[in-house]
Design a protein around this motif. Structure first.
Motif, mmCIF file in Angstrom:
data_model
loop_
_atom_site.group_PDB
_atom_site.id
_atom_site.type_symbol
_atom_site.label_atom_id
_atom_site.label_comp_id
_atom_site.label_asym_id
_atom_site.label_seq_id
_atom_site.Cartn_x
_atom_site.Cartn_y
_atom_site.Cartn_z
ATOM 1 N N GLU A 110 0.924 -1.074 -0.223
ATOM 2 C CA GLU A 110 -0.046 0.076 0.041
ATOM 3 C C GLU A 110 0.924 1.095 -0.014
ATOM 4 O O GLU A 110 0.548 2.339 -0.935
ATOM 5 N N GLU A 111 2.107 1.098 0.855
ATOM 6 C CA GLU A 111 2.914 2.424 0.727
ATOM 7 C C GLU A 111 3.529 2.691 -0.611
ATOM 8 O O GLU A 111 3.572 3.841 -1.095
ATOM 9 N N GLU A 113 2.104 1.628 -3.454
ATOM 10 C CA GLU A 113 1.061 2.458 -4.211
ATOM 11 C C GLU A 113 0.721 3.842 -4.041
ATOM 12 O O GLU A 113 0.475 4.645 -4.894
ATOM 13 N N ARG A 114 0.758 4.105 -2.637
ATOM 14 C CA ARG A 114 0.391 5.434 -2.420
ATOM 15 C C ARG A 114 1.602 6.488 -2.940
ATOM 16 O O ARG A 114 1.236 7.602 -3.404
ATOM 17 N N GLN A 118 0.768 9.413 -5.633
ATOM 18 C CA GLN A 118 1.203 10.625 -5.155
ATOM 19 C C GLN A 118 2.217 11.224 -6.074
ATOM 20 O O GLN A 118 2.425 12.766 -6.225
ATOM 21 N N SER A 174 -3.030 13.920 1.344
ATOM 22 C CA SER A 174 -2.566 12.523 2.148
ATOM 23 C C SER A 174 -3.857 11.920 2.678
ATOM 24 O O SER A 174 -4.099 10.744 2.912
ATOM 25 N N THR A 175 -4.984 12.780 2.863
ATOM 26 C CA THR A 175 -6.413 11.981 3.049
ATOM 27 C C THR A 175 -7.258 12.829 2.384
ATOM 28 O O THR A 175 -7.618 14.097 2.220
ATOM 29 N N ARG A 203 -7.398 2.951 3.326
ATOM 30 C CA ARG A 203 -6.774 3.942 2.332
ATOM 31 C C ARG A 203 -7.239 4.946 2.124
ATOM 32 O O ARG A 203 -7.739 5.458 1.012
ATOM 33 N N TRP A 205 -5.981 7.845 1.706
ATOM 34 C CA TRP A 205 -5.245 8.605 0.636
ATOM 35 C C TRP A 205 -5.635 8.278 -0.761
ATOM 36 O O TRP A 205 -5.392 8.914 -1.641
ATOM 37 N N ASP A 206 -6.434 7.204 -1.029
ATOM 38 C CA ASP A 206 -6.661 6.685 -2.227
ATOM 39 C C ASP A 206 -8.209 7.178 -2.648
ATOM 40 O O ASP A 206 -9.260 6.489 -2.304
#
Ligand code: ZN
Length: 268
Positions: A110-111, A113-114, A118, A174-175, A203, A205-206
């Motif tokens: 996930e990190e 992907e984020r 970003q 970020s959110t 998730r 952030w997604d």
């Protein structure tokens, strides 16, 4: 030992147990002599046992046992000759270790992907564009003037949500925070339940994940519970909980579309 020492007294107390080797003593002198003899015989038994224990032949055995205890970190070899282990406990430990490894891997994925989303070209506007191309029925998304927020309308549910990007000190978003865009009236029970479930999503952030999750409410008045298969529960409530479905496309799929199961709060 105590029984052995008292052996000459047995036939006196219990004449039935008198034998040729252990008769009833005829005089006190004879009894005293045989008691003395018995005591000496028992002491010699003990001495014999002690010398056997310290015998050089046995020393090799004790050395080997001590070595094995040392080798196994102080665990003593069981009398059965096998290791007495609780396999349920072992299995549980293994499963826990595996789960924490899986959790760790998921966190890392996930990190990654984020970081990709970003730093990627187009950022969240690209996510929005891809979502728009899908023409998801019953959902309208519009960008707000501030360039950081979206209005997401669920036409059939009659609800409009404000999705606001939050970034820390000018960095990437970020959110994504969700609130109701409804003004002039109190929120319905349904809106409150949806907002509550959205606030507890992973998730955060997604944006793609959030838009798919909101979209899963698009036809809420006709979406039965994935567990009980009914539309309303005993309290006449719709299935407002959302749980990621079992079968998800891989992270490599572009664009990635998430699907959710609808659940009553009592069926989760
Ligand atoms: Zn249900």
């Amino acid at each position: 030992m105590p029984d052995g020492l008292l052996e000459p007294l047995v036939p006196i107390a219990n004449p039935d147990k008198a034998t040729l080797n252990n008769p009833v003593a005829e005089t006190p002198q004879i009894l005293r002599a045989s008691l003395g003899e018995t005591a000496r015989a028992r002491v010699s038994d003990v001495q014999q046992f002690q010398s056997l224990w310290r015998d050089p032949e046995l020393k090799a055995v004790w050395d080997s046992v001590e070595q094995r205890i040392k080798d196994s970190n102080g665990q003593i070899v069981q009398p059965s000759g096998k290791w007495d282990r609780d396999y349920d406990v072992l299995l549980k430990e293994l499963a826990e270790a595996e789960k924490s490894q899986t959790d760790e891997r998921q966190r890392e994925e996930e990190e990654a992907e984020r970081a990709k989303v970003q730093s990627g070209e187009g950022g969240w506007q690209k996510v929005l564009e891809q979502y728009g191309q899908r023409n998801v029925p019953g959902v309208r998304v519009a960008e707000e003037q501030d360039g950081m927020s979206l209005a997401v309308a669920l036409i059939r549910a009659g609800a409009v949500f404000l999705v606001k990007g939050v970034s820390e000190s000018g960095g990437p978003i970020s959110t994504w925070e969700v609130s109701s865009k409804t003004e002039g009236r109190a929120l319905t029970k349904l809106e409150i339940a949806i907002l509550d479930c959205l606030a507890n999503r992973p998730r955060k952030w997604d944006l793609a994940f959030l838009l798919d999750m909101i979209s899963s409410y698009g036809d809420i008045k006709h979406t039965p519970c994935a567990k009980c298969n009914r539309l309303t529960d005993n309290g006449a409530q719709l299935p407002t909980l959302r749980r990621l479905s079992q079968n998800q496309p891989s992270a490599a799929t572009e664009p990635r579309i998430y699907s959710f199961d609808a659940l009553h709060s009592g069926c989760a």
